[in-house]
Design a protein around this motif. Structure first.
Motif, PDB file in Angstrom:
ATOM      1  N   VAL A  83       0.810  -1.219   0.000  1.00 16.51           N
ATOM      2  CA  VAL A  83       0.000   0.000   0.000  1.00 16.51           C
ATOM      3  C   VAL A  83       0.844   1.270   0.000  1.00 16.51           C
ATOM      4  O   VAL A  83       0.308   2.368  -0.164  1.00 16.51           O
ATOM      5  N   SER A  84       2.167   1.128   0.136  1.00 15.98           N
ATOM      6  CA  SER A  84       3.018   2.320   0.167  1.00 15.98           C
ATOM      7  C   SER A  84       3.299   2.867  -1.228  1.00 15.98           C
ATOM      8  O   SER A  84       3.882   3.941  -1.366  1.00 15.98           O
ATOM      9  N   GLN A  85       2.927   2.127  -2.276  1.00 13.50           N
ATOM     10  CA  GLN A  85       3.155   2.577  -3.648  1.00 13.50           C
ATOM     11  C   GLN A  85       1.849   2.523  -4.430  1.00 13.50           C
ATOM     12  O   GLN A  85       1.070   1.586  -4.285  1.00 13.50           O
ATOM     13  N   ASP A  86       1.647   3.510  -5.307  1.00 14.10           N
ATOM     14  CA  ASP A  86       0.580   3.431  -6.307  1.00 14.10           C
ATOM     15  C   ASP A  86       1.138   2.779  -7.568  1.00 14.10           C
ATOM     16  O   ASP A  86       2.332   2.869  -7.836  1.00 14.10           O
ATOM     17  N   THR A 139       0.525   3.066 -11.778  1.00 16.09           N
ATOM     18  CA  THR A 139      -0.119   3.973 -12.727  1.00 16.09           C
ATOM     19  C   THR A 139       0.001   3.430 -14.143  1.00 16.09           C
ATOM     20  O   THR A 139       0.952   2.711 -14.478  1.00 16.09           O
ATOM     21  N   ARG A 174      -4.689   5.227 -11.916  1.00 16.22           N
ATOM     22  CA  ARG A 174      -3.848   5.170 -10.723  1.00 16.22           C
ATOM     23  C   ARG A 174      -4.555   4.274  -9.715  1.00 16.22           C
ATOM     24  O   ARG A 174      -5.748   4.472  -9.431  1.00 16.22           O
ATOM     25  N   ASN A 203      -4.202   1.674  -5.981  1.00 14.90           N
ATOM     26  CA  ASN A 203      -3.475   1.323  -4.772  1.00 14.90           C
ATOM     27  C   ASN A 203      -4.227   0.161  -4.129  1.00 14.90           C
ATOM     28  O   ASN A 203      -5.464   0.157  -4.108  1.00 14.90           O
ATOM     29  N   SER A 261      -4.903  -0.448  -1.277  1.00 14.59           N
ATOM     30  CA  SER A 261      -5.810  -0.061  -0.195  1.00 14.59           C
ATOM     31  C   SER A 261      -7.209   0.293  -0.723  1.00 14.59           C
ATOM     32  O   SER A 261      -8.151   0.384   0.057  1.00 14.59           O
ATOM     33  N   ASP A 262      -7.335   0.477  -2.044  1.00 18.83           N
ATOM     34  CA  ASP A 262      -8.648   0.808  -2.620  1.00 18.83           C
ATOM     35  C   ASP A 262      -9.406  -0.419  -3.122  1.00 18.83           C
ATOM     36  O   ASP A 262     -10.502  -0.292  -3.679  1.00 18.83           O
ATOM     37  N   TRP A 299       5.295   1.288 -11.309  1.00 23.32           N
ATOM     38  CA  TRP A 299       5.127   0.947  -9.884  1.00 23.32           C
ATOM     39  C   TRP A 299       5.859   2.035  -9.107  1.00 23.32           C
ATOM     40  O   TRP A 299       7.084   2.118  -9.181  1.00 23.32           O
TER      41      TRP A 299
END
Ligand code: ZN
Length: 207
Positions: free
Chosen positions: A131-134, A136, A146, A148, A150-151, A196
């Motif tokens: 979760v620390s990186q999106d 794209t 984009r 993540n 966490s979504d 990434w």
């Protein structure tokens, strides 16, 4: 990892805003479909030929996880996954619409050749690191998606548990984990880059 890819599982509608943009309901349990392993092609500056006479082809950028051992109840994602990549779940959207109305299987819309280009793999950062990186998707130098972890509607742990219990999960299987909002049509000459964080993991051009 050894490079042999076995089963290619995919999760549909795993990001709320993407489900909404296509007018779909939020699923009550993970919605799993599959692609033939023949759908996989490398995303390494490759030129990718897509069907040209079956209506719109949409790009769907996704995180992809590689399984390194047999699933057993109670196993964690950190124990199961060794490496990850980014991929595009190319979709014949007009064909899919007809298929959905008729209740037919999704293979014609999702399983065609070259429908699953995949970047090179990077070490799995662990569920905490994820979760620390999106990630794209850049199309013709413009960011179009984009995402993540966490979504996600269903977490990676929920997804591996669901697939492992219902269908089986073992070494060499990969999972496309769904696409965030921003999908759209591709045309000949379009260029895609998958990132990434700030690192480009792969790119391609549509033939
Ligand atoms: Zn997808």
């Amino acid at each position: 990892m050894d490079s042999m890819i076995r089963n290619v599982y995919c999760v549909g509608r795993n990001y709320r805003l993407h489900a909404a943009e296509l007018g779909n309901d939020i699923p009550q349990e993970p919605m799993i479909f599959m692609k033939p392993s023949h759908a996989i092609v490398p995303l390494d500056k490759s030129v990718i030929a897509l069907p040209k006479d079956q209506g719109a082809v949409h790009y769907e950028g996704e995180m992809v996880f590689h399984i390194n051992r047999d699933y057993e109840a109670g196993i964690t994602v950190d124990e199961l996954v060794d490496v990850m990549a980014l991929g595009i779940d190319f979709t014949l959207r007009d064909v899919q619409q007809v298929i959905k109305e008729k209740g037919h299987p999704w293979t014609a819309a999702k399983g065609f050749k070259s429908s699953a280009p995949l970047t090179s793999f990077i070490p799995f950062p662990g569920i905490e690191g994820l979760v620390s990186q999106d990630f794209t998707v850049i199309m013709n130098k413009v960011e179009v998606q984009r995402g993540n972890a966490s979504d996600m509607i269903f977490s990676v742990q929920q997804i591996v548990d669901y697939i492992g219990l219902h269908y089986g999960l073992g070494k060499g299987d990969i999972i496309f984990t769904g696409t965030p909002a921003g999908v759209g049509s591709v045309s000949s000459g379009d260029e895609f880059e998958l990132l990434w964080g700030d690192n480009q993991l792969g790119s391609c051009v549509i033939a």
